[in-house]
Motif scaffolding. Sequence first.
Motif, short mmCIF file in Angstrom:
data_model
loop_
_atom_site.label_atom_id
_atom_site.label_comp_id
_atom_site.label_asym_id
_atom_site.label_seq_id
_atom_site.Cartn_x
_atom_site.Cartn_y
_atom_site.Cartn_z
N LEU A 1 0.84 -1.21 0.00
CA LEU A 1 0.00 0.00 0.00
C LEU A 1 0.87 1.25 0.00
CD1 LEU A 1 -2.82 -0.81 2.61
CD2 LEU A 1 -2.97 -0.83 0.12
N LEU B 1 0.82 4.29 -2.63
CA LEU B 1 0.45 5.66 -2.23
C LEU B 1 1.55 6.65 -2.58
CD1 LEU B 1 -1.19 4.77 1.21
CD2 LEU B 1 -2.36 5.74 -0.79
N GLN C 1 -8.92 -2.33 0.03
CA GLN C 1 -8.18 -1.36 0.83
C GLN C 1 -7.29 -0.48 -0.06
OE1 GLN C 1 -5.56 -3.12 3.66
NE2 GLN C 1 -5.56 -1.31 4.98
N THR D 1 -9.50 2.03 -1.77
CA THR D 1 -10.00 3.00 -0.80
C THR D 1 -8.91 3.99 -0.41
OG1 THR D 1 -11.42 1.27 0.07
CG2 THR D 1 -11.16 3.21 1.45
N ARG D 2 -7.73 3.46 -0.13
CA ARG D 2 -6.63 4.34 0.31
C ARG D 2 -6.17 5.26 -0.83
NH1 ARG D 2 -3.51 2.20 4.58
NH2 ARG D 2 -2.15 4.00 4.29
#
Length: 719
Positions: free
Chosen positions: A431, A435, A469, A472-473
């Motif tokens: 993640l 990001l 996730q 969403t993130r």
Amino acid sequence: MSYPWQKPGLTPDQQAAAVVAAMTTDEKFAWLSGPMAIPLTKDDKLPPEAIGSAAYYPAIPRLGIPALQQSDASLGVSALGGVRPGDHATALPSSLALGASFDPQLAEASGELLGREALSKGFNVQLAGGANLIREPRGGRNFEYISEDPLLTGIIAGHSVRGIQSQHVVSTVKHFAVNAQETGRVLADSRLNESALRESDLLAFELAIEIGEPGAVMPGYNLINGHWASENAFLLSQVLKGDWRYPGWVMSDWGATHSATKAALAGLDVQSGANLDQQVWFDRPLREAVDRGEIKATKIDEMIRRILRSLFACGAIQHPAQRGRPIDYSWHQLIAQREAEQGIVLLKNDRNTLPLAPELSRILVVGAHADQGVLAGGGSSAVTPQGSLQFEGVDFMGIQTPKVYHPSSPLAAIRHNSLAKRVDFVSGESLDEALTAAEGSDAVIVFAEEWRSEALDAQGLSLDAHQNQLITRLSAVHSTVIVVLQTGGAVTLPWLESVPALLEAWYPGSGGGEAIAGVLFGRVNPAGRLPITFPADDQQLPHPTQKDPNTTTSLPGVEITGEVFEIDYNVEGADVGYRWFARQQHKPLFPFGFGLSYTQFRYENLQLSQTYGKISASVTLTNSGERSGSEVVQIYLRPVSGRYPSRLVAFKKVTLDAGESQRIDLGIEPRVIAQWDCTQQHWSITGEEVEIYQASDASSVGLTATVTLAAQSFGYPRH
Ligand code: BGC
């Protein structure tokens, strides 16, 4: 030398009869059962003439009859278990993409491709034509089926079969019938009353068989109303061979035969994959049944005649398949790409996020091995084109089938379509990495995937937690997150509100990467429409809880253990998919028939006519936007009384230039608006007031006209 069947002017029935009359008993029985033509252990040896595929039955050279070489499936010529190393094939998009195209001509072209490849690889029977209605949205094989609607499924399956058979290759339709779930498929007893059956699952097969005239029908593994599909006299004798006067042969699924006399009398003609059954029923036990007088010798002749008749009818004997003929894979890849382009559904496009401007300077692509290829569904239909990325998949029937990514990289195609200075890729496993990489990008394209396979249902409708996730993130920190789904059916989308754009690409096949990039950058104006409802959650389904008793498959020589278990499809009856949602007044996430375009369409002047009980609708369609595009005209019907929910009664795919108008005529198939009367054994249309309306999906209503249906009934000539 000439053979008896070569006498000029003979019909396929007469040609078949001439061959049967000249066959010996052993020659006949050699065609009534056969093992899977794939070695399952290292001691298994194939006959030298067998190419290596799902099945082989020996040639009869003295009669000019070639061997039967049978291969899977609807999505390409597969080589299950790597049985023909180095023999690759074009992978078509999943059948859901074909369903989403609503385009019978495209279905026919993709069938022709399949037939050409099969013929050039030496196959004369293609185990294609998946025509089950998608009743169980979590079904493991939904990607091999077309839709939840009988009209759409029947028309598309029929045209695909027609395309295959135009190349002198017999096609099946399968898995007859109500074979909606995979986990526990060998013990699942589908319960559904006769009227509902005839109006839903059987109607899809009936239309597919009428249009495509498939040479063979394959019953499923399951039971229907307490009887195995392969020995279900109601399905095989009363309906298929009786009411529908089906002239072809019925071959069991592999390892799905349970008896000799009972199955033969019920209408099964061939025991396929006999080494997977407890016994080779259709050899010694069947011969003994003939000796005992339980089965007439003429019945055996009829079983063989049906096979030969189908082979003659599509020219498989007159134009024998030849292994090793060249295949134009580049041309075929373009056909596969075009099919994917027509099947991709644009589900959301806020702020006209798509198409992406080519001059964005930085794009990030995330996830689903998009740097390497596109996902394929698993099982006997999985095609392995050259250079496929493969992971461990599922073991069924004793054969390892991998999880395959076809080598059509979306990342490469995005780079090709865009002028961006940077198009980066991250796997999405971390993640934090994703990001960080998203910072400073003009757009983030996330590929989300859901792998489904034969023999295994999805457990719930959710994508895996990590992918949810990730999206969403990313969408919390970036305003332009575009999600591309590659799924084997409907999934839930908890992050939907926070992403501006969403595509459903199904499993898009050999040209999938190019097709996806084509839609993202606007070379392709999306025209796919959902062939299935996307539920908001599992609780909206007729069967919120899955029955998965862990009895997945039959294994060679292994007795099926576990108890038969019932699935009561009478809960929804004939109201499958969107009809169930209408009946329950559930609001789906996305309705059946839904899909956006980069242009707009306007409808005017809906008119109906009713002549001799046949209804036609016509409507004027205008492309009122700024670019050319295709629309799926959808016509629905519902009784004013509300007696039953709306049904799709006609559809047509139409392509128009910007500003162009066309008057569209659509005929309505009477069986779609009829009810099956069990007592009278005929279709009946009640003389009642109905609304016939145009709509852009199953949840909306556009132009509407009211008409009183002419009361009528019609049936089948009784046998
Ligand atoms: C599948 C069929 C397939 C057959 C032969 C079975 O497991 O259900 O669809 O045609 O195997 O490979």
